[in-house]
Design a protein around this motif. Sequence first.
Motif, short mmCIF file in Angstrom:
data_model
loop_
_atom_site.label_atom_id
_atom_site.label_comp_id
_atom_site.label_asym_id
_atom_site.label_seq_id
_atom_site.Cartn_x
_atom_site.Cartn_y
_atom_site.Cartn_z
N ASN A 156 10.86 7.66 -3.04
CA ASN A 156 9.71 7.22 -3.83
C ASN A 156 9.04 6.02 -3.19
O ASN A 156 8.67 5.05 -3.85
CB ASN A 156 10.14 6.91 -5.28
N GLY A 157 8.90 6.07 -1.86
CA GLY A 157 8.16 5.03 -1.14
C GLY A 157 6.84 5.59 -0.62
O GLY A 157 6.56 6.79 -0.77
N ASN A 158 6.05 4.75 0.03
CA ASN A 158 4.74 5.18 0.51
C ASN A 158 4.82 6.24 1.60
O ASN A 158 3.90 7.04 1.77
CB ASN A 158 3.93 3.98 1.00
N VAL A 159 5.93 6.24 2.37
CA VAL A 159 6.05 7.27 3.41
C VAL A 159 6.22 8.64 2.75
O VAL A 159 5.62 9.63 3.18
CB VAL A 159 7.21 6.97 4.39
N TRP B 35 9.33 -5.68 11.92
CA TRP B 35 10.39 -4.87 11.30
C TRP B 35 11.71 -4.95 12.05
O TRP B 35 12.76 -4.81 11.44
CB TRP B 35 9.91 -3.41 11.18
N ASP C 134 2.84 9.75 1.82
CA ASP C 134 2.09 10.21 2.99
C ASP C 134 2.50 11.63 3.37
O ASP C 134 1.67 12.51 3.59
CB ASP C 134 2.36 9.31 4.21
N GLY D 7 7.73 -3.87 3.49
CA GLY D 7 6.51 -4.67 3.39
C GLY D 7 5.35 -3.99 4.08
O GLY D 7 5.52 -3.15 4.96
N LEU D 8 4.14 -4.37 3.63
CA LEU D 8 2.93 -3.79 4.18
C LEU D 8 2.59 -4.51 5.49
O LEU D 8 3.21 -5.53 5.83
CB LEU D 8 1.78 -3.92 3.16
N LYS E 12 8.72 2.68 -5.38
CA LYS E 12 8.36 1.71 -4.32
C LYS E 12 6.96 2.00 -3.77
O LYS E 12 6.59 1.49 -2.72
CB LYS E 12 9.37 1.81 -3.18
N LEU F 231 20.33 10.10 5.48
CA LEU F 231 20.67 10.50 4.11
C LEU F 231 21.90 11.38 4.27
O LEU F 231 21.82 12.51 4.76
CB LEU F 231 19.52 11.29 3.48
N ARG G 159 15.09 8.76 -7.11
CA ARG G 159 16.41 8.75 -7.77
C ARG G 159 16.44 7.82 -9.00
O ARG G 159 17.38 7.86 -9.77
CB ARG G 159 17.50 8.35 -6.78
N ARG G 160 15.39 6.96 -9.11
CA ARG G 160 15.32 6.10 -10.30
C ARG G 160 14.09 6.50 -11.13
O ARG G 160 13.55 7.58 -10.96
CB ARG G 160 15.29 4.63 -9.86
N GLU H 230 -2.13 3.80 -3.17
CA GLU H 230 -1.59 4.98 -2.49
C GLU H 230 -1.16 6.03 -3.51
O GLU H 230 -1.31 7.22 -3.27
CB GLU H 230 -0.40 4.58 -1.60
N HIS I 8 -5.91 7.75 6.17
CA HIS I 8 -5.94 6.36 5.70
C HIS I 8 -6.80 5.50 6.61
O HIS I 8 -6.30 4.55 7.22
CB HIS I 8 -4.52 5.78 5.65
N VAL J 262 13.55 8.25 3.06
CA VAL J 262 14.34 7.25 2.36
C VAL J 262 14.35 5.94 3.12
O VAL J 262 15.27 5.13 3.01
CB VAL J 262 15.79 7.76 2.11
N GLY J 263 13.29 5.70 3.89
CA GLY J 263 13.15 4.45 4.62
C GLY J 263 13.27 4.68 6.13
O GLY J 263 13.75 5.72 6.57
P1 NAP Z 1 10.66 2.31 1.01
O1 NAP Z 1 9.42 1.75 0.45
O2 NAP Z 1 11.81 1.42 1.21
O3 NAP Z 1 11.10 3.55 0.07
C1 NAP Z 1 12.29 4.24 0.28
C2 NAP Z 1 12.55 5.16 -0.91
O4 NAP Z 1 13.70 5.94 -0.61
C3 NAP Z 1 12.86 4.42 -2.22
O5 NAP Z 1 12.27 5.09 -3.29
C4 NAP Z 1 14.39 4.53 -2.30
O6 NAP Z 1 14.89 4.51 -3.61
C5 NAP Z 1 14.59 5.90 -1.71
N1 NAP Z 1 15.96 6.11 -1.25
C6 NAP Z 1 16.68 5.34 -0.40
N2 NAP Z 1 17.91 5.87 -0.22
C7 NAP Z 1 17.95 6.98 -0.98
C8 NAP Z 1 18.95 7.95 -1.25
N3 NAP Z 1 20.15 7.89 -0.67
N4 NAP Z 1 18.66 8.96 -2.09
C9 NAP Z 1 17.45 9.05 -2.68
N5 NAP Z 1 16.46 8.16 -2.49
C10 NAP Z 1 16.71 7.14 -1.64
O7 NAP Z 1 10.43 2.98 2.45
P2 NAP Z 1 9.20 3.78 3.12
O8 NAP Z 1 8.55 4.71 2.18
O9 NAP Z 1 9.77 4.30 4.39
O10 NAP Z 1 8.15 2.63 3.49
C11 NAP Z 1 8.48 1.55 4.38
C12 NAP Z 1 7.42 0.46 4.25
O11 NAP Z 1 6.18 0.91 4.81
C13 NAP Z 1 7.12 0.09 2.82
O12 NAP Z 1 6.92 -1.28 2.72
C14 NAP Z 1 5.85 0.85 2.53
O13 NAP Z 1 5.06 0.31 1.48
C15 NAP Z 1 5.15 0.75 3.87
N6 NAP Z 1 4.17 1.85 4.00
C16 NAP Z 1 2.91 1.65 3.52
C17 NAP Z 1 2.00 2.70 3.57
C18 NAP Z 1 0.63 2.55 2.99
O14 NAP Z 1 -0.11 3.50 2.98
N7 NAP Z 1 0.25 1.41 2.48
C19 NAP Z 1 2.34 3.92 4.12
C20 NAP Z 1 3.63 4.09 4.61
C21 NAP Z 1 4.54 3.04 4.54
P3 NAP Z 1 15.48 3.16 -4.25
O15 NAP Z 1 14.31 2.30 -4.57
O16 NAP Z 1 16.22 3.65 -5.44
O17 NAP Z 1 16.38 2.54 -3.20
#
Ligand code: NAP
Length: 492
Positions: free
Chosen positions: A176-179, A390, A182, A397-398, A227, A134, A220-221, A232, A79, A348-349
């Motif tokens: 289903n987040g950006n991590v 954070w 990645d 958030g980005l 997310k 988790l 899960r949704r 990405e 990236h 999952v975050g």
């Molecule tokens: P995130 O965006 O909060 O995504 C977390 C994902 O985990 C969601 O899909 C969530 O589903 C799922 N989840 C949470 N608890 C769960 C469970 N018990 N069972 C199954 N699924 C579960 O977190 P992230 O991916 O760690 O990203 C963190 C932030 O960094 C975000 O703002 C992201 O955009 C940013 N980021 C950006 C980039 C980039 O390239 N631009 C790269 C990495 C990170 P639900 O929605 O159903 O809760």
Amino acid sequence: MSTAVSANTPESVESTAARGTAERPLRIAIIGSGPAGVYAADMLTKSEEVRDGLVLGIDLFDRYPAPYGLIRYGVAPDHPRIKGIVNALHKVLDRGDIRFFGNVDYGTDLSLEDLQTHYDAVIFATGAIKDADLNIPGIELDGSYGGADFVSWYDGHPDVPREWPLTAKEIAVIGNGNVALDVARVLSKHADDLLVTEIPDNVYAGLKESPVTDVHIFGRRGPAQVKFTPLELRELSHSRDVDIVLYEEDFDFDDASDEAVKTNNQIKTMVGTLTNWLVEQDDDAADPTTGASRRLHLHFLHNPVEITGEDGKVTGIKFERNELDGTGNARGTGEFIDYPVQAVYRSVGYFGSALPDVDFDHRRGVVTNDGGRVLGADGTQVPGVYATGWIKRGPVGLIGHTKGDALETITHLLADRTELPAAVVPAADAIGALLESRGVEFTSWEGWNELDAHEKALGAAATEAGPVARERVKVVSREEMVSVSRSAGVLR
Ligand code: NAP
């Protein structure tokens, strides 16, 4: 922790001039040199108060020998666009009005008391680098990993082991987040296609040996609740020799989904991308793939319930099939599905880590605060202590969103400035002397420039020796980072 440099020794006491003047700058320590810390520092220096004559002395501390936090140790190596933010942060720190002290661990090398002795105010910008939990059976099995730990490994974080077990052919990535994107992208890409990036040699060697054929991402949704962000998501289809596979039965949309598609452009774009991929593969229903040697499967409406194993090792993962409930949330259907996998990554975050001597909200994983003003256990403001990024608002958030946060925090700090505790603040050079007296091998901005040049030189050497052009090769070991940095001399 004792303070080796007394605040009252004559050589360390500054003048009694008013705070915020050239003779007695308002001194601010910022802990964490990722985007949150650097944005806060930059905004302080550009504030109206400074334009009106307020003089600041800002020191930025980081537990790592190099600056940039999440950008160096959280952004995926492929990236470079986001890595471009580094250029903006570099410009801020290169101006010379903000000092950098790397390889200094808050809580070990410096206590809150030390900081309160040397500074009028402290801002915590320590971010969130750990995986959220988790809690499902089997999560402790060998082969079950935190996505953030894997990110730390492929980004050459100095404090994680150099080896990562990449022996699985089939892998599940939860989230289903950006991590999750990645992690799944790096796991499924061919190592040679990452060689143009700054990945350390041990990461290239590890990925090169990976026998992976199938990486499954599970949300899960539904597709309208992802997310991810559009760019990405689209990027997934750019990997060479990796097919994307989707499943028609996962394309469920409830009223809330339809509303989201109508009102949210990002969701509309992503649902469009996913649907196009599905339609394209359905055009050739007998074989939905192009015959690539690796596949990346996107599943929705799968709720993880158990990681299964044998002899302590992951052998599979069980999901309950979900359905949307009309509001965009999901509920279980009572139908269970098993997938044979040999590794599971949970993405999952992130979750923030508690800081010594600072009240922590363990539910949200943030420092207890009100708009960036840190609060004590009794809910009252701790004078002179602030938070941003954070660790203030949680890992959402980005990177750019951190700017708004920094603005709020520094606005509060500057509004409070006449009421900050009247500590005896030692001269600016006392903090370096204190760290030296404790044997802390801190690094400086000049040191970072030295390490930066060294990593670029390694890149140039690798370019000459190898098949592709490499701009940089990251140094991973903390000892080597410190030794290269300190060869530049210590402080400006
Ligand atoms: P995130 O965006 O909060 O995504 C977390 C994902 O985990 C969601 O899909 C969530 O589903 C799922 N989840 C949470 N608890 C769960 C469970 N018990 N069972 C199954 N699924 C579960 O977190 P992230 O991916 O760690 O990203 C963190 C932030 O960094 C975000 O703002 C992201 O955009 C940013 N980021 C950006 C980039 C980039 O390239 N631009 C790269 C990495 C990170 P639900 O929605 O159903 O809760």
